[in-house]
Design a protein around this motif. Structure first.
Motif, PDB file in Angstrom:
ATOM      1  N   CYS A 145       0.077   2.394 -16.055  1.00  0.00           N
ATOM      2  CA  CYS A 145       0.291   2.154 -14.620  1.00  0.00           C
ATOM      3  C   CYS A 145      -0.880   1.421 -13.965  1.00  0.00           C
ATOM      4  O   CYS A 145      -0.890   1.255 -12.742  1.00  0.00           O
ATOM      5  CB  CYS A 145       0.553   3.473 -13.892  1.00  0.00           C
ATOM      6  SG  CYS A 145       2.279   4.018 -13.986  1.00  0.00           S
ATOM      7  N   SER A 146      -1.832   0.972 -14.753  1.00  0.00           N
ATOM      8  CA  SER A 146      -2.991   0.280 -14.196  1.00  0.00           C
ATOM      9  C   SER A 146      -2.564  -1.045 -13.564  1.00  0.00           C
ATOM     10  O   SER A 146      -2.053  -1.937 -14.241  1.00  0.00           O
ATOM     11  CB  SER A 146      -4.029   0.024 -15.298  1.00  0.00           C
ATOM     12  OG  SER A 146      -5.132  -0.694 -14.794  1.00  0.00           O
ATOM     13  N   GLY A 147      -2.754  -1.171 -12.261  1.00  0.00           N
ATOM     14  CA  GLY A 147      -2.402  -2.388 -11.544  1.00  0.00           C
ATOM     15  C   GLY A 147      -0.922  -2.605 -11.317  1.00  0.00           C
ATOM     16  O   GLY A 147      -0.511  -3.683 -10.878  1.00  0.00           O
TER      17      GLY A 147
ATOM     18  N   SER B 113       4.105   0.472  -7.217  1.00  0.00           N
ATOM     19  CA  SER B 113       5.209   1.455  -7.202  1.00  0.00           C
ATOM     20  C   SER B 113       5.494   1.965  -8.606  1.00  0.00           C
ATOM     21  O   SER B 113       6.642   2.000  -9.065  1.00  0.00           O
ATOM     22  CB  SER B 113       6.477   0.838  -6.597  1.00  0.00           C
ATOM     23  OG  SER B 113       6.238   0.308  -5.317  1.00  0.00           O
ATOM     24  N   CYS B 114       4.450   2.376  -9.299  1.00  0.00           N
ATOM     25  CA  CYS B 114       4.580   2.668 -10.737  1.00  0.00           C
ATOM     26  C   CYS B 114       5.062   4.079 -11.010  1.00  0.00           C
ATOM     27  O   CYS B 114       4.657   5.050 -10.373  1.00  0.00           O
ATOM     28  CB  CYS B 114       3.236   2.459 -11.437  1.00  0.00           C
ATOM     29  SG  CYS B 114       3.340   2.605 -13.236  1.00  0.00           S
TER      30      CYS B 114
ATOM     31  N   ASN C   9      11.970  -2.021 -13.897  1.00  0.00           N
ATOM     32  CA  ASN C   9      11.152  -3.163 -14.319  1.00  0.00           C
ATOM     33  C   ASN C   9       9.934  -2.707 -15.111  1.00  0.00           C
ATOM     34  O   ASN C   9       9.070  -1.993 -14.600  1.00  0.00           O
ATOM     35  CB  ASN C   9      10.704  -3.963 -13.094  1.00  0.00           C
ATOM     36  CG  ASN C   9      11.884  -4.499 -12.307  1.00  0.00           C
ATOM     37  OD1 ASN C   9      12.656  -5.319 -12.791  1.00  0.00           O
ATOM     38  ND2 ASN C   9      12.044  -4.021 -11.072  1.00  0.00           N
ATOM     39  N   LEU C  10       9.873  -3.121 -16.368  1.00  0.00           N
ATOM     40  CA  LEU C  10       8.759  -2.757 -17.236  1.00  0.00           C
ATOM     41  C   LEU C  10       7.579  -3.689 -16.999  1.00  0.00           C
ATOM     42  O   LEU C  10       7.717  -4.908 -17.063  1.00  0.00           O
ATOM     43  CB  LEU C  10       9.195  -2.848 -18.702  1.00  0.00           C
ATOM     44  CG  LEU C  10       8.098  -2.611 -19.745  1.00  0.00           C
ATOM     45  CD1 LEU C  10       7.577  -1.193 -19.659  1.00  0.00           C
ATOM     46  CD2 LEU C  10       8.620  -2.918 -21.144  1.00  0.00           C
ATOM     47  N   TRP C  11       6.403  -3.102 -16.741  1.00  0.00           N
ATOM     48  CA  TRP C  11       5.182  -3.879 -16.529  1.00  0.00           C
ATOM     49  C   TRP C  11       4.187  -3.698 -17.674  1.00  0.00           C
ATOM     50  O   TRP C  11       3.502  -4.642 -18.055  1.00  0.00           O
ATOM     51  CB  TRP C  11       4.503  -3.460 -15.220  1.00  0.00           C
ATOM     52  CG  TRP C  11       5.097  -4.075 -13.994  1.00  0.00           C
ATOM     53  CD1 TRP C  11       6.377  -3.929 -13.533  1.00  0.00           C
ATOM     54  CD2 TRP C  11       4.443  -4.935 -13.059  1.00  0.00           C
ATOM     55  NE1 TRP C  11       6.552  -4.625 -12.371  1.00  0.00           N
ATOM     56  CE2 TRP C  11       5.386  -5.258 -12.046  1.00  0.00           C
ATOM     57  CE3 TRP C  11       3.156  -5.448 -12.962  1.00  0.00           C
ATOM     58  CZ2 TRP C  11       5.073  -6.083 -10.977  1.00  0.00           C
ATOM     59  CZ3 TRP C  11       2.830  -6.262 -11.889  1.00  0.00           C
ATOM     60  CH2 TRP C  11       3.787  -6.584 -10.906  1.00  0.00           C
ATOM     61  N   ALA C  12       4.068  -2.489 -18.193  1.00  0.00           N
ATOM     62  CA  ALA C  12       3.032  -2.215 -19.189  1.00  0.00           C
ATOM     63  C   ALA C  12       3.430  -0.998 -20.011  1.00  0.00           C
ATOM     64  O   ALA C  12       4.369  -0.277 -19.681  1.00  0.00           O
ATOM     65  CB  ALA C  12       1.680  -1.985 -18.509  1.00  0.00           C
TER      66      ALA C  12
ATOM     67  N   GLY D 256       4.940   1.922 -18.125  1.00  0.00           N
ATOM     68  CA  GLY D 256       4.624   1.717 -16.716  1.00  0.00           C
ATOM     69  C   GLY D 256       5.777   0.972 -16.074  1.00  0.00           C
ATOM     70  O   GLY D 256       5.917  -0.239 -16.258  1.00  0.00           O
ATOM     71  N   CYS D 257       6.621   1.679 -15.330  1.00  0.00           N
ATOM     72  CA  CYS D 257       7.857   1.122 -14.779  1.00  0.00           C
ATOM     73  C   CYS D 257       7.756   1.002 -13.263  1.00  0.00           C
ATOM     74  O   CYS D 257       7.167   1.864 -12.606  1.00  0.00           O
ATOM     75  CB  CYS D 257       9.048   1.998 -15.157  1.00  0.00           C
ATOM     76  SG  CYS D 257       9.215   2.266 -16.940  1.00  0.00           S
TER      77      CYS D 257
END
Length: 322
Positions: A48-50, A53-54, A82-85, A125-126
Motif C-alpha cells: 500500500c506504499s503510495g 484509497s488502498c 484496481n491493482l497497484w502493488a 495493494g488494491c
C-alpha cells in the motif's frame, strides 16, 4: 515516454530459475545453500506504499512442493478493483517472483530451492482509483541465514554516508540542479520500487544516477512518465545474497520539461498496427544484459497515436497527439 538507460540493469527471471536448479540438484535434505527451512519471513508491507484509497488484501498461503515451482493468480476485490502493488511473505527457501499482471490481478510464482516443502503468502495493494504508477515489484528473494556468520561484510545497519556533492549527473542538461535523495537500505536479494521527485525551482526530472556502499551489487532501472514529469520511478535490486547495502539516488532536476506533457496517462496496449520504423531497442552494457523496447502504434478506427514500451514482458502505452 523517456527511459534512462544509465545504470539500467534488471536481471532476467531465468537467473532465479538457475539458482533454484542448482539447489535442487545439490541433494535432498542436504540444504547446501544454508537456508533455514523452518523460517517464515514476514513481508515488508509495501503493497500500500503510495497507493491512494488502498486496501491491503492478504491471500491464502500457497504450498510449494520440495524442489518444485507453484504459481497462483490473485485478484483485487470488487470494492477496490484496481491493482497497484503487491508484496509477499515466504519461507526463507522459497523465491517469489511475478510472472503476469493486469489491471486487477497478478500471477505470482514460488520456486522452492530445497528438498523441504515451503509456502508463500501474497498481499495485494488494491485501490478504488485506476492505476497511475509505472514500476511494480518483480520479485522477492531472501538470503540463507545459516550463512550469515560467514559474510565478508556485516549485516548490521551502518550509518549513512554524507549525501553526494557530485554534479556530473547534470552534464549536458540545461538549467539543471543536482538533488541527492536520502540513503536507503536494501536487504539481501531485495528490491525496492520508489518514486524520486524533483522539488523547488527545478521541478522536472531529467536524469539520474546512484551510488552504493560496499562492493557493487545494486542494479537500477528508472523511467519518467509524461503525466508525472517531476518524478523518476526507479526499481532497484540488491543482488548480494548475504548482505544489506545502502544506495543513494541522485537526480538531475531542471526547469525544462523533457516530456512536454503532451501525452496522456498510462494504459494497456491497444494492440493497434505498429508504425513502421518506430521500433527501438535499448540494451545496457552491464554484467546482466537486459533490453527495453519501445514503438508507436496507430489505431485504424480513430487514428489515435500511442507510444508503447515493453519492460520485462510488461507492456504499457500512452495516447499521444499526432
Amino acid at each position: 515516454m523517456r527511459i534512462s538507460m544509465q545504470h539500467a540493469f534488471v536481471a532476467r527471471l531465468g537467473f532465479a530459475f538457475a539458482f533454484a536448479a542448482i539447489a535442487a540438484n545439490a541433494g535432498a535434505g542436504n540444504d547446501p545453500l544454508g537456508y533455514r527451512t523452518d523460517l517464515f519471513v514476514a513481508s515488508n508491507k509495501n503493497e500500500c506504499s503510495g497507493v491512494p484509497s488502498c486496501l491491503s488484501a492478504t491471500m491464502a498461503r500457497v504450498v510449494v512442493p520440495a524442489s518444485k515451482k507453484k504459481a497462483e493468480r490473485f485478484a483485487c476485490p470488487d470494492s477496490h478493483p484496481n491493482l497497484w502493488a503487491w508484496d509477499s511473505a515466504q519461507h526463507e527457501h522459497v523465491t517469489v517472483q511475478m510472472v503476469a499482471i493486469d489491471r486487477r490481478t497478478v500471477t505470482v510464482e514460488g520456486v522452492n530451492t530445497t528438498s523441504t516443502v515451503g509456502e508463500f503468502e501474497v498481499s495485494l495493494g488494491c485501490s478504488t482509483q485506476p492505476y497511475a504508477g509505472s514500476v511494480v515489484q518483480q520479485s522477492r528473494h531472501l538470503a540463507p541465514t545459516r550463512f550469515m556468520g560467514h559474510q565478508h561484510r556485516s549485516e548490521a545497519r551502518q550509518a549513512s554516508p554524507p549525501l553526494s556533492t557530485d554534479t556530473s549527473v547534470c552534464n549536458g542538461i540545461r538549467e539543471c540542479q543536482v538533488q541527492p535523495q536520502p540513503w536507503q537500505d536494501i536487504g539481501p536479494w531485495g528490491s525496492i520500487a520508489q518514486g524520486y521527485t524533483c522539488v523547488g525551482a527545478y521541478p522536472y526530472a531529467n536524469y539520474y544516477t546512484y551510488i552504493q556502499t560496499g562492493s557493487p551489487s545494486i542494479s537500477a532501472m528508472g523511467i519518467v512518465r509524461d503525466v508525472t514529469p517531476q518524478t523518476y520511478d526507479i526499481l532497484m535490486t540488491n543482488w548480494n545474497l548475504f548482505a544489506h547495502d545502502k544506495v543513494e539516488v541522485i537526480l538531475a532536476c531542471s526547469k525544462y520539461n523533457i516530456n512536454g506533457g503532451s501525452c496522456g496517462g498510462v494504459q494497456r496496449d491497444p494492440n493497434c498496427p505498429v508504425i513502421g520504423g518506430s521500433q527501438h531497442t535499448y540494451c545496457n552494457g552491464g554484467p546482466v544484459p537486459v533490453c527495453i523496447q519501445d514503438w508507436n502504434e496507430r489505431c485504424s478506427a480513430n487514428q489515435q497515436l500511442y507510444q508503447c514500451t515493453d519492460e520485462l514482458a510488461i507492456t504499457w502505452c500512452t495516447p499521444c497527439p499526432g
